[in-house]
Design an enzyme around this catalytic site. Structure first.
Site, mmCIF file in Angstrom:
data_model
loop_
_atom_site.group_PDB
_atom_site.id
_atom_site.type_symbol
_atom_site.label_atom_id
_atom_site.label_comp_id
_atom_site.label_asym_id
_atom_site.label_seq_id
_atom_site.Cartn_x
_atom_site.Cartn_y
_atom_site.Cartn_z
ATOM 1 N N SER A 92 109.132 44.353 9.134
ATOM 2 C CA SER A 92 109.702 43.942 10.424
ATOM 3 C C SER A 92 109.045 44.710 11.561
ATOM 4 C CB SER A 92 111.200 44.262 10.396
ATOM 5 O OG SER A 92 111.751 44.167 11.688
ATOM 6 N N TYR A 151 118.440 50.418 8.635
ATOM 7 C CA TYR A 151 117.734 49.194 8.214
ATOM 8 C C TYR A 151 116.224 49.364 8.405
ATOM 9 C CZ TYR A 151 115.532 44.660 8.703
ATOM 10 O OH TYR A 151 114.644 43.610 8.588
ATOM 11 N N LYS A 162 112.736 49.617 5.717
ATOM 12 C CA LYS A 162 111.455 48.887 5.790
ATOM 13 C C LYS A 162 110.286 49.875 5.794
ATOM 14 C CE LYS A 162 113.054 44.690 5.864
ATOM 15 N NZ LYS A 162 112.964 43.901 4.638
HETATM 16 P P1 NAD Z 1 118.564 36.423 4.795
HETATM 17 O O1 NAD Z 1 119.702 37.364 4.720
HETATM 18 O O2 NAD Z 1 118.817 35.034 5.244
HETATM 19 O O3 NAD Z 1 117.806 36.369 3.390
HETATM 20 C C1 NAD Z 1 117.738 37.495 2.538
HETATM 21 C C2 NAD Z 1 118.199 37.034 1.164
HETATM 22 O O4 NAD Z 1 118.159 38.142 0.249
HETATM 23 C C3 NAD Z 1 119.653 36.533 1.177
HETATM 24 O O5 NAD Z 1 119.679 35.231 0.622
HETATM 25 C C4 NAD Z 1 120.405 37.533 0.313
HETATM 26 O O6 NAD Z 1 121.448 36.921 -0.402
HETATM 27 C C5 NAD Z 1 119.302 38.056 -0.578
HETATM 28 N N1 NAD Z 1 119.525 39.407 -1.121
HETATM 29 C C6 NAD Z 1 119.861 40.527 -0.434
HETATM 30 N N2 NAD Z 1 119.964 41.564 -1.283
HETATM 31 C C7 NAD Z 1 119.666 41.093 -2.521
HETATM 32 C C8 NAD Z 1 119.588 41.681 -3.813
HETATM 33 N N3 NAD Z 1 119.891 42.973 -4.016
HETATM 34 N N4 NAD Z 1 119.270 40.909 -4.868
HETATM 35 C C9 NAD Z 1 118.990 39.588 -4.692
HETATM 36 N N5 NAD Z 1 119.041 38.963 -3.501
HETATM 37 C C10 NAD Z 1 119.387 39.720 -2.425
HETATM 38 O O7 NAD Z 1 117.457 37.111 5.722
HETATM 39 P P2 NAD Z 1 116.127 36.495 6.344
HETATM 40 O O8 NAD Z 1 116.324 36.405 7.799
HETATM 41 O O9 NAD Z 1 115.693 35.317 5.577
HETATM 42 O O10 NAD Z 1 115.145 37.719 6.086
HETATM 43 C C11 NAD Z 1 114.317 37.774 4.945
HETATM 44 C C12 NAD Z 1 113.605 39.113 4.933
HETATM 45 O O11 NAD Z 1 112.869 39.248 6.143
HETATM 46 C C13 NAD Z 1 114.523 40.312 4.871
HETATM 47 O O12 NAD Z 1 113.928 41.297 4.052
HETATM 48 C C14 NAD Z 1 114.587 40.789 6.307
HETATM 49 O O13 NAD Z 1 114.844 42.181 6.391
HETATM 50 C C15 NAD Z 1 113.202 40.459 6.795
HETATM 51 N N6 NAD Z 1 113.130 40.254 8.252
HETATM 52 C C16 NAD Z 1 113.964 39.346 8.847
HETATM 53 C C17 NAD Z 1 113.918 39.165 10.230
HETATM 54 C C18 NAD Z 1 114.837 38.211 10.920
HETATM 55 O O14 NAD Z 1 115.040 38.359 12.140
HETATM 56 N N7 NAD Z 1 115.414 37.216 10.241
HETATM 57 C C19 NAD Z 1 113.004 39.909 10.996
HETATM 58 C C20 NAD Z 1 112.165 40.811 10.345
HETATM 59 C C21 NAD Z 1 112.249 40.980 8.971
HETATM 60 C C1 WQD Z 2 116.736 39.556 21.249
HETATM 61 C C2 WQD Z 2 117.002 39.794 22.727
HETATM 62 C C3 WQD Z 2 118.777 41.363 23.133
HETATM 63 C C4 WQD Z 2 121.981 38.902 21.434
HETATM 64 C C5 WQD Z 2 116.458 42.111 15.784
HETATM 65 C C6 WQD Z 2 116.290 43.293 14.887
HETATM 66 C C7 WQD Z 2 114.904 43.352 14.333
HETATM 67 C C8 WQD Z 2 114.526 42.023 13.670
HETATM 68 C C9 WQD Z 2 114.778 40.862 14.566
HETATM 69 C C10 WQD Z 2 115.001 42.192 11.311
HETATM 70 C C11 WQD Z 2 117.248 41.254 23.065
HETATM 71 C C12 WQD Z 2 119.162 40.003 23.629
HETATM 72 C C13 WQD Z 2 120.762 39.389 21.858
HETATM 73 C C14 WQD Z 2 122.962 38.559 22.393
HETATM 74 C C15 WQD Z 2 121.421 39.183 24.133
HETATM 75 N N1 WQD Z 2 115.298 41.781 12.481
HETATM 76 N N2 WQD Z 2 120.490 39.531 23.183
HETATM 77 N N3 WQD Z 2 122.642 38.719 23.704
HETATM 78 O O1 WQD Z 2 117.072 42.973 18.757
HETATM 79 O O2 WQD Z 2 114.792 41.963 19.211
HETATM 80 O O3 WQD Z 2 115.542 42.230 16.897
HETATM 81 O O4 WQD Z 2 116.126 40.908 15.055
HETATM 82 O O5 WQD Z 2 114.080 42.880 10.994
HETATM 83 O O6 WQD Z 2 114.878 44.401 13.431
HETATM 84 O O7 WQD Z 2 116.574 44.479 15.632
HETATM 85 O O8 WQD Z 2 116.613 40.513 18.287
HETATM 86 O O9 WQD Z 2 117.848 38.426 18.618
HETATM 87 O O10 WQD Z 2 119.150 40.584 18.445
HETATM 88 O O11 WQD Z 2 117.776 40.168 20.478
HETATM 89 O O12 WQD Z 2 121.198 39.321 25.327
HETATM 90 O O13 WQD Z 2 124.080 38.153 22.059
HETATM 91 O O14 WQD Z 2 118.215 39.114 23.075
HETATM 92 O O15 WQD Z 2 119.251 42.366 23.981
HETATM 93 O O16 WQD Z 2 116.707 41.478 24.357
HETATM 94 P P1 WQD Z 2 116.026 42.016 18.391
HETATM 95 P P2 WQD Z 2 117.922 39.866 18.890
#
Ligand code: NAD
Ligand code: WQD
Length: 344
Positions: A124, A148, A152
């Site tokens: 991430s 979190y 990562k």
């Molecule tokens: P998500 O929660 O929709 O998907 C993650 C999946 O992993 C879920 O279906 C959950 O049930 C499963 N899971 C969690 N722990 C588990 C375990 N111990 N065993 C088996 N399954 C398990 O999340 P997402 O948004 O699809 O994100 C996928 C990956 O990408 C995650 O690792 C997340 O940290 C990373 N990521 C997401 C974002 C985002 O904003 N969505 C941003 C950056 C990184």
């Molecule tokens: C985006 C912008 C908020 C909600 C997060 C995680 C990051 C990654 C992606 C997993 C910011 C603003 C948000 C609301 C708002 N996930 N906001 N009102 O914080 O950039 O990233 O998701 O890895 O680790 O931290 O994403 O969508 O929460 O926020 O004004 O109700 O929207 O302040 O500027 P963020 P976000």
């Protein structure tokens, strides 16, 4: 030969399953369904017309995970499974460390046992911390500000150590920026539990009438309109990036990190305006205090992914809004709705 997708029923995982199946890969999905529903996988099958195996297995259960490798010929792993809520991780750090890190260690141990050494890992942009440097290149200093993010960072280090110990490992670390939007069918999408903490699902739930109004966190950032700027990337573009990374890990060993973003930043108000423009729905909002831990501006330097993976995002924020809205408006209660209807 199949690609194992951990966390494949989740938001990004399900989109990547669609792209993998459409590209002709055989896949095997593992998920404990903690943060997703099996309905998403039924819809992946519906969209692609292709069948695949699903194991409801927790990565913390190494014995069950071992059986997945025993009964299937896995050649590479795309590892999405993990807990991802920043705020929750602050309150429940031990759970986050255990689930994300022990889960990954178990996976790597089983992969090693079966000689499977190719992995694409979901990291991430959160690993860049609060430096605020933009655009952020992959070699920027790394620093996490919450449990979190630290999971990562730690997993990235573990994967690098693994490659040092055995250079035959081939690992692509993908640092996602802000994934939003959904598959154009409107059949799969982001379905957060409870009140969304991320911006886009909050906007769509306001627009669909589940939530009253959006709170915009901060109006005095040093940005074009005072609100936070992020690099939003369409989930389908992101999913396609995984296929490019898979090509890379299949072709050569090594360990490398890649930013997956568009390289462009948009403010909160710009995203709200784009959403209103393309959907015709209004999104009432009010300004609130800055959210703790937020930075003003964050967007990616995407040149490395373009150069080394041959990947670049194609969709803009209007596509992200249209597709995100198609998912939310046709599934106002996410995947839950279909399950309720089926029970009646
Ligand atoms: P998500 O929660 O929709 O998907 C993650 C999946 O992993 C879920 O279906 C959950 O049930 C499963 N899971 C969690 N722990 C588990 C375990 N111990 N065993 C088996 N399954 C398990 O999340 P997402 O948004 O699809 O994100 C996928 C990956 O990408 C995650 O690792 C997340 O940290 C990373 N990521 C997401 C974002 C985002 O904003 N969505 C941003 C950056 C990184
Ligand atoms: C985006 C912008 C908020 C909600 C997060 C995680 C990051 C990654 C992606 C997993 C910011 C603003 C948000 C609301 C708002 N996930 N906001 N009102 O914080 O950039 O990233 O998701 O890895 O680790 O931290 O994403 O969508 O929460 O926020 O004004 O109700 O929207 O302040 O500027 P963020 P976000």
């Amino acid at each position: 030969m199949a690609v194992l997708v951990t966390g494949g029923s989740g938001y990004i995982g399900s989109h990547t399953c669609v792209e993998l199946l459409n590209a002709g890969y055989d896949i095997v999905v593992v998920d404990n369904l903690h943060n997703s529903r099996v309905e998403s996988l039924r819809r992946v099958r519906e969209i692609t017309g292709r069948a695949f195996k699903f194991y409801e297995v927790d990565l913390l259960d190494q014995e069950e995970l071992d059986k997945v490798f025993l009964y299937n010929h896995i050649e590479a792993v795309i590892h999405f499974a993990g807990l991802k809520a920043v705020g929750e991780s602050v309150h429940l750090p031990l759970w986050y460390y255990h689930n994300n890190i022990t889960g990954t260690l178990n996976l790597c141990k089983v992969m090693q046992k079966y000689g499977v050494k190719r992995m694409v890992f979901s990291s991430s942009a959160t690993v860049y911390g609060t430096s605020g440097q933009v655009p952020i290149p992959e070699d920027a200093p790394l620093q996490a500000t919450n449990p979190y993010g630290r999971t990562k960072l730690m997993i990235e280090e573990i994967l690098r150590d693994l490659h040092t110990s055995d250079p035959l490992w081939s690992i692509a670390i993908l640092r996602y920026f802000n994934p939003i939007g959904s598959h154009e069918s409107g059949r799969i999408g982001e379905d957060p539990n409870g009140i969304p903490s991320n911006l886009m699902p909050y906007i769509t739930q306001v627009a669909v009438g589940r939530l009253k109004e959006l709170q915009v966190f901060g109006s005095d950032y040093p940005t074009m309109d005072g609100t936070g700027v992020r690099d939003y990337i369409h989930a389908v573009d992101l999913a396609k990036g995984h296929l490019k990374a898979l090509d890379k890990v299949m072709a050569e060993s090594g360990v490398d990190a890649y930013n997956l973003g568009t390289g462009r930043g948009h403010s909160v108000l710009e995203l709200v305006a784009a959403f209103e423009r393309v959907t015709g729905r209004s999104v009432p909002y009010k300004f609130a205090a800055r959210r703790a831990g937020d930075i003003a501006v964050c967007y990616a330097d995407v040149s490395k992914a373009k150069r080394e993976l041959g990947w670049a995002a194609e969709k803009g924020i209007e596509d992200m809004c249209i597709d995100g809205w198609r998912w939310q408006s046709s599934n106002p209660n996410g995947y839950q709705q279909e399950i309720e209807i089926a029970v009646k």
